[in-house]
Motif scaffolding. Structure first.
Motif: not given
Length: 164
Positions: A76-100
């Motif tokens: 919402d421009r000028g009000k809120t920006f939010e994102f969810r991190v849901h995969a992680i990995g050493k060189s590619a995000p291969k491990i899926k799961g709630a992170n932050a």
């Protein structure tokens, strides 16, 4: 020890809310102010951030590097920006799961805009003892809330310097 799931801090930056939102909501620019993130690649770029936008963030802490997959959940421009991190990995995000979840709120105030950055630990299914041990290993002795409190303050101060 009771586990802390949310850490937040705020700072007033001498700039308008839309300018700050436009910068922060562009994940390819995050490396300009973040103590860990070094940039990102947006999967389907548009002129501005949008709910559902997916990006892969690159990160570095000491010698460790990793990639996260993130999805924008509020734009919402000028009000809120939010994102969810849901995969992680050493060189590619291969491990899926709630992170932050990372959230930025923008509030016009005298002298500019109050920018609030909030980190929420989405690892709610992790046992507390496991989270504590894991956190202390990957942050050199701190819990993630302690570690993120410092990172958030540094990020906000870096943004304030950039937009002074």
């Amino acid at each position: 020890m009771k586990r802390e799931f949310v850490v937040s801090d705020s700072i007033v930056i001498n700039s308008d809310a839309n300018t700050l939102y436009d910068a922060i909501s562009d994940p390819t620019r995050t490396g300009e102010w973040s103590p860990e993130n070094t940039g990102a690649t947006v999967h389907e770029p548009r002129e501005s951030a949008y709910v559902g936008m997916v990006f892969d963030g690159t990160n570095k802490r000491g010698r460790a590097t990793w990639v996260t997959r993130c999805t924008v959940t509020a734009a919402d421009r000028g009000k809120t920006f939010e994102f969810r991190v849901h995969a992680i990995g050493k060189s590619a995000p291969k491990i899926k799961g709630a992170n932050a979840t990372w959230r930025y709120d923008f509030q016009p105030v005298e002298g500019g805009t109050k920018v609030s950055e909030t980190w929420t630990d989405d690892r709610t299914k992790w046992p507390n003892a496991l989270a504590l041990v894991f956190d202390k290993i990957v942050t050199s002795g701190k819990t993630f809330p302690q570690f993120q409190r410092r990172n958030i303050r540094k990020t906000l101060e870096n943004l304030q310097k950039l937009y002074a």
